[in-house]
Design an enzyme around this catalytic site. Structure first.
Site, mmCIF file in Angstrom:
data_model
loop_
_atom_site.group_PDB
_atom_site.id
_atom_site.type_symbol
_atom_site.label_atom_id
_atom_site.label_comp_id
_atom_site.label_asym_id
_atom_site.label_seq_id
_atom_site.Cartn_x
_atom_site.Cartn_y
_atom_site.Cartn_z
ATOM 1 N N GLN A 164 -4.234 -5.634 6.942
ATOM 2 C CA GLN A 164 -5.168 -6.668 6.480
ATOM 3 C C GLN A 164 -4.911 -7.996 7.202
ATOM 4 O O GLN A 164 -5.453 -9.032 6.804
ATOM 5 C CB GLN A 164 -5.044 -6.879 4.968
ATOM 6 C CG GLN A 164 -5.259 -5.621 4.150
ATOM 7 C CD GLN A 164 -6.677 -5.068 4.265
ATOM 8 O OE1 GLN A 164 -7.612 -5.764 4.669
ATOM 9 N NE2 GLN A 164 -6.835 -3.802 3.930
ATOM 10 N N ASP A 218 3.287 -4.650 8.033
ATOM 11 C CA ASP A 218 2.062 -3.855 7.942
ATOM 12 C C ASP A 218 0.896 -4.827 8.102
ATOM 13 O O ASP A 218 0.574 -5.581 7.188
ATOM 14 C CB ASP A 218 2.042 -3.152 6.574
ATOM 15 C CG ASP A 218 0.678 -2.591 6.231
ATOM 16 O OD1 ASP A 218 -0.275 -2.757 7.023
ATOM 17 O OD2 ASP A 218 0.560 -1.992 5.147
ATOM 18 N N HIS A 275 0.867 -1.177 0.000
ATOM 19 C CA HIS A 275 0.000 0.000 0.000
ATOM 20 C C HIS A 275 0.907 1.231 0.000
ATOM 21 O O HIS A 275 2.015 1.187 0.538
ATOM 22 C CB HIS A 275 -0.826 -0.060 1.288
ATOM 23 C CG HIS A 275 -1.901 0.972 1.419
ATOM 24 N ND1 HIS A 275 -1.644 2.267 1.823
ATOM 25 C CD2 HIS A 275 -3.246 0.905 1.237
ATOM 26 C CE1 HIS A 275 -2.781 2.943 1.884
ATOM 27 N NE2 HIS A 275 -3.775 2.144 1.527
ATOM 28 N N LYS A 322 -9.957 -1.446 10.757
ATOM 29 C CA LYS A 322 -10.063 -2.611 9.871
ATOM 30 C C LYS A 322 -10.313 -3.882 10.672
ATOM 31 O O LYS A 322 -10.312 -4.983 10.132
ATOM 32 C CB LYS A 322 -8.789 -2.749 9.039
ATOM 33 C CG LYS A 322 -8.624 -1.597 8.041
ATOM 34 C CD LYS A 322 -7.475 -1.834 7.123
ATOM 35 C CE LYS A 322 -7.001 -0.598 6.407
ATOM 36 N NZ LYS A 322 -7.831 -0.193 5.271
ATOM 37 N N CYS A 336 -4.773 2.307 -3.587
ATOM 38 C CA CYS A 336 -3.511 2.854 -3.024
ATOM 39 C C CYS A 336 -2.347 1.900 -3.245
ATOM 40 O O CYS A 336 -1.449 1.789 -2.401
ATOM 41 C CB CYS A 336 -3.646 3.207 -1.552
ATOM 42 S SG CYS A 336 -4.830 4.499 -1.233
#
Ligand code: 7TS
Length: 412
Positions: free
Chosen positions: A208, A205, A127, A231, A369
């Site tokens: 997700q 990261d 991203h 999220k 993104c």
């Protein structure tokens, strides 16, 4: 695989009031969960309760409201530490989300450890928020950004990664746990182990990852793990950075202000202990307090059962979409979270998204993104459906049926 209890979908859906509405005259089908998930009643209640009864600034007051707010705020920190198996809650820094967490590490770690000629590795699946902060840092520190290429199926080229590491100049590797555009789950344990063999540290990261995959930061052995509360069924404007104490101790503060100091004089300021050293100013108290019930929601329903349900939806949707003419799935990794990106021949992704919205179906369209990733596949963007625990097989059927009508494809 162990036997996983089936989830009670009716009970779960009843906890999400937002799902119970019509959009454009049709029952809402919300399939944009990779952008943000909806919030259960317990999160809404906690927010409401905080503002009605407990609102106060934290850590500073000795009065009862301040004590209550501080207790609940710190309880969320403890809940996160437990949730990701961090050795201590002092290694959990509250942030606004992944973007904020990556910027914190890029700035602070960059200042302390990155020198001209050093290298930073990101992957082709990232991203923008896990690319641009590193570019800014590289520019400032005279370092170079290297990229792990992406195979045709949407997985990372680990041979190329090994070659990049062999320069022996790599200071840090930043990759996502799972790709927001393709759903690919990355082999982060392996990535950490390879990077460590070459003296590089690793930031994961987890935007997700956290709501869908088991996260044990000690077993993963990552140096940093960042996530966004919104999220994972929590409020927007919340998130955290987990960092190994050995790095956080040595890193300088990211921002200056109240809370992060021990003593201020005009000559010299000394900094507060972890985690407060990195938490300047009044934080997003209410939303962070309301992140605790979101974590509780995932724990109660068990992430394994939730992931299992989302996988079934992904499999069902993927099978059906393969039956539509002119629709091509982008990203066919064996291990995926519940994210399904696709390209429709001779139609702009934006138009497909709008036509689905007219039928009450919310999907994401565009580059998500991840412009370099889209370029890798020769696309400007895709249509993306992403699943959460409250989605149903019937919703998938309505979605695919609508898609079939829009694209004019015939189900084979
Ligand atoms: N990293 C990944 C893998 C993401 O999916 C996102 C947000 C971010 C970082 C940034 O998170 P933030 O909370 O700081 O904004 N992804 C998306 C998306 O896919 N559609 O909207 C936001």
């Amino acid at each position: 695989m162990s036997k996983v209890e089936a989830i009670d979908i009716r009970k779960i859906r009843a906890q999400f009031p937002v799902l119970n509405q019509q959009v454009n005259g049709k029952q809402l089908i919300y399939l944009d969960n990779a952008a943000t998930t909806q919030k259960p009643q317990s999160v809404l209640d906690k927010l409401d309760h905080y503002y009605r009864f407990d609102n106060a600034n934290i850590h500073r007051g000795i009065h009862t409201l301040a004590e209550r707010a501080t207790r609940d705020f710190e309880a969320t920190r403890k809940a996160i530490a437990d949730f990701i198996h961090a050795p201590s809650s002092e290694e959990i820094i509250f942030t606004k989300g992944v973007t904020d967490g990556v910027n914190l590490v890029a700035n602070s770690f960059g200042k302390a450890f990155v020198k001209p000629g050093d290298e930073i590795i990101v992957s082709g699946l990232e991203h923008h928020s896990n690319i641009v902060p590193w570019q800014l840092m590289c520019e400032e520190r005279g370092a170079k950004l290297r990229v792990i290429p992406v195979h045709e199926d949407g997985t990372l080229d680990l041979d190329a990664f090994r070659k990049l590491l062999s320069s022996e100049k790599v200071k840090l590797v930043a990759v996502n746990h799972a790709s927001n555009s393709l759903g690919t789950v990355n082999p982060i344990v392996k990535i950490c182990s390879l990077a460590h063999q070459h003296g590089a540290v690793v930031l994961i990261d987890g935007a997700q990852g956290l709501a869908h995959l088991p996260v044990n930061v000690q077993a993963i052995d990552c140096d940093f793990y960042v996530a966004s509360g919104h999220k994972m069924y929590g409020p927007t404007g919340t998130g955290f950075l987990y960092g190994k104490r050995e790095w956080l101790d040595k890193m300088p503060p990211y921002q200056g202000g109240g809370e992060m100091i021990k003593e201020v004089t005009f000559e010299k300021t000394t900094y507060n202990e972890l985690p407060y050293k990195f938490e300047a100013g009044t934080p997003n108290i209410a939303d962070i307090i309301a992140l605790a019930p979101a974590i509780q929601f995932i724990k109660e329903n068990t992430r394994e059962a939730m992931a299992n349900h989302e996988h079934q939806l992904l499999r069902h949707a993927s099978d059906k979409i393969r039956g539509l003419d002119g629709v091509r799935i982008i990203g066919n990794a064996v291990e995926k979270v519940g994210i399904l990106s696709f390209h429709v021949e001779n139609m702009h992704h934006f138009d497909v998204g709008q036509m689905l919205d007219a039928k009450g179906i919310a999907v994401r369209t565009g580059h998500h993104c991840t412009q370099p990733l889209m370029k890798r596949f020769g696309l400007e963007g895709t249509v993306r459906a992403s699943f959460a625990v409250y989605n149903t097989e019937e919703e998938v059927d309505v979605f695919i049926d609508a898609l079939g009508k829009i694209t004019g494809g015939l189900s084979r």
